[in-house]
Motif scaffolding. Structure first.
Motif, PDB file in Angstrom:
ATOM      1  N   ARG A  85      -8.395  25.272  15.448  1.00 29.61           N
ATOM      2  CA  ARG A  85      -8.309  25.444  16.901  1.00 29.61           C
ATOM      3  C   ARG A  85      -7.005  24.863  17.439  1.00 29.61           C
ATOM      4  O   ARG A  85      -6.566  23.792  17.037  1.00 29.61           O
ATOM      5  CB  ARG A  85      -9.497  24.771  17.587  1.00 29.61           C
ATOM      6  CG  ARG A  85     -10.852  25.396  17.245  1.00 29.61           C
ATOM      7  CD  ARG A  85     -11.962  24.638  17.944  1.00 29.61           C
ATOM      8  NE  ARG A  85     -11.840  24.724  19.402  1.00 29.61           N
ATOM      9  CZ  ARG A  85     -12.470  23.902  20.241  1.00 29.61           C
ATOM     10  NH1 ARG A  85     -13.245  22.925  19.769  1.00 29.61           N
ATOM     11  NH2 ARG A  85     -12.321  24.057  21.551  1.00 29.61           N
ATOM     12  N   PHE A  87      -4.251  23.227  20.039  1.00 28.40           N
ATOM     13  CA  PHE A  87      -4.135  22.314  21.177  1.00 28.40           C
ATOM     14  C   PHE A  87      -2.669  22.220  21.544  1.00 28.40           C
ATOM     15  O   PHE A  87      -1.794  22.634  20.786  1.00 28.40           O
ATOM     16  CB  PHE A  87      -4.743  20.937  20.885  1.00 28.40           C
ATOM     17  CG  PHE A  87      -3.995  20.086  19.884  1.00 28.40           C
ATOM     18  CD1 PHE A  87      -2.910  19.295  20.263  1.00 28.40           C
ATOM     19  CD2 PHE A  87      -4.402  20.048  18.549  1.00 28.40           C
ATOM     20  CE1 PHE A  87      -2.243  18.501  19.351  1.00 28.40           C
ATOM     21  CE2 PHE A  87      -3.730  19.255  17.626  1.00 28.40           C
ATOM     22  CZ  PHE A  87      -2.653  18.482  18.033  1.00 28.40           C
ATOM     23  N   ARG A 107      -6.693  21.006  24.887  1.00 28.53           N
ATOM     24  CA  ARG A 107      -6.770  22.348  24.287  1.00 28.53           C
ATOM     25  C   ARG A 107      -5.923  23.338  25.084  1.00 28.53           C
ATOM     26  O   ARG A 107      -5.248  24.183  24.521  1.00 28.53           O
ATOM     27  CB  ARG A 107      -8.225  22.824  24.240  1.00 28.53           C
ATOM     28  CG  ARG A 107      -9.124  22.050  23.291  1.00 28.53           C
ATOM     29  CD  ARG A 107      -8.748  22.273  21.845  1.00 28.53           C
ATOM     30  NE  ARG A 107      -9.647  21.540  20.944  1.00 28.53           N
ATOM     31  CZ  ARG A 107      -9.441  21.428  19.648  1.00 28.53           C
ATOM     32  NH1 ARG A 107      -8.385  21.975  19.070  1.00 28.53           N
ATOM     33  NH2 ARG A 107     -10.286  20.745  18.896  1.00 28.53           N
ATOM     34  N   LEU A 189      -9.909  16.755  18.521  1.00 26.32           N
ATOM     35  CA  LEU A 189      -8.961  16.576  19.611  1.00 26.32           C
ATOM     36  C   LEU A 189      -8.846  15.099  19.979  1.00 26.32           C
ATOM     37  O   LEU A 189      -7.755  14.605  20.267  1.00 26.32           O
ATOM     38  CB  LEU A 189      -9.386  17.399  20.826  1.00 26.32           C
ATOM     39  CG  LEU A 189      -8.420  17.360  22.014  1.00 26.32           C
ATOM     40  CD1 LEU A 189      -7.106  18.043  21.667  1.00 26.32           C
ATOM     41  CD2 LEU A 189      -9.048  18.011  23.249  1.00 26.32           C
TER      42      LEU A 189
END
Length: 232
Positions: A85, A87, A107, A189
């Motif tokens: 994912r 960011f 993000r 994150l």
């Protein structure tokens, strides 16, 4: 020297020499260079030189910072956590002192996040004379332009298609990737936020900076604990 080179794998011998002197060693750059080469350590490649800032109309701009909080730069950097994912980080630096004022890690980042980050810094440090930023699609939000103008700062936007013109931030981003992002695996994150903030503090207070005579941008002041307070 070897331990520092192992700890800071992307530092050259001059930065290592500066760290050694900070730790109390009486060594000059030439001696460290000789030992460095004898131990087979590799010096990172130097950055290529950059030209002048020529604009589309043939004029040339040299907006150079003259004092602390004169010109700030901000830019985005993209990265991914281990799960794939994406960011982004919003990096804000003071061009004169080379201090990294803030790194926001989320993000997704938009104009509201830029305004929030700048608001926090304005409260802490006051309003800079200029804010330099890219003129690409992610920076042209009218809300950011209007807000910067409303608080009294003069914006210094960069010509489209020429990201290298934001040289201070581009140089910082390169160090950020080389010395941290390329060597870390972020599993979440939150982990990225914690590790990146720790690196920012190290960059400001410990990391020797070649443009500053191999001193850090904002070294921490150390107050001796054994000194008694004055009675006067």
């Amino acid at each position: 020297m070897i331990e520092l080179a192992r700890q800071y794998g992307r530092y050259g011998y001059r930065r290592i020499a500066a760290l050694l002197r900070d730790a109390g060693w009486h060594v000059n750059d030439k001696r460290v260079e000789r030992l460095w080469r004898r131990e087979g350590l590799k010096v990172p490649m130097k950055q290529p030189k950059k030209g002048r800032l020529w604009l589309n109309d043939g004029s040339c701009i040299r907006l150079r910072p003259e004092y602390r909080d004169h010109v700030w730069s901000y830019d985005f950097v993209h990265h991914r956590t281990d799960d794939g994912r994406a960011f982004r980080t919003l990096n804000i630096i003071d061009e004169y002192s080379r201090e990294c004022l803030a790194i926001r890690v989320k993000r997704k980042l938009n104009s509201t996040d830029v305004i929030d980050a700048l608001t926090d810094l304005f409260i802490l440090r006051g309003t800079p004379a200029c804010i330099r930023s890219d003129n690409g699609p992610e920076f042209v939000a009218e809300a950011v332009r209007q807000w910067i103008g409303a608080v009294g700062a003069r914006t210094a936007y960069i010509e489209p298609g020429s990201p290298w013109e934001n040289g201070y931030c581009e140089s910082f981003n390169a160090r950020f990737r080389d010395e941290l992002l390329n060597g870390e695996i972020f599993y979440s994150l939150k982990e990225a936020q914690i590790v990146i903030e720790a690196w920012r503090k190290h960059y400001n207070t410990v990391r020797p900076h070649s443009a500053l005579g191999y001193r850090p941008p904002a070294p921490e002041a150390i107050i001796p604990m054994d000194r008694k307070p004055s009675m006067h």
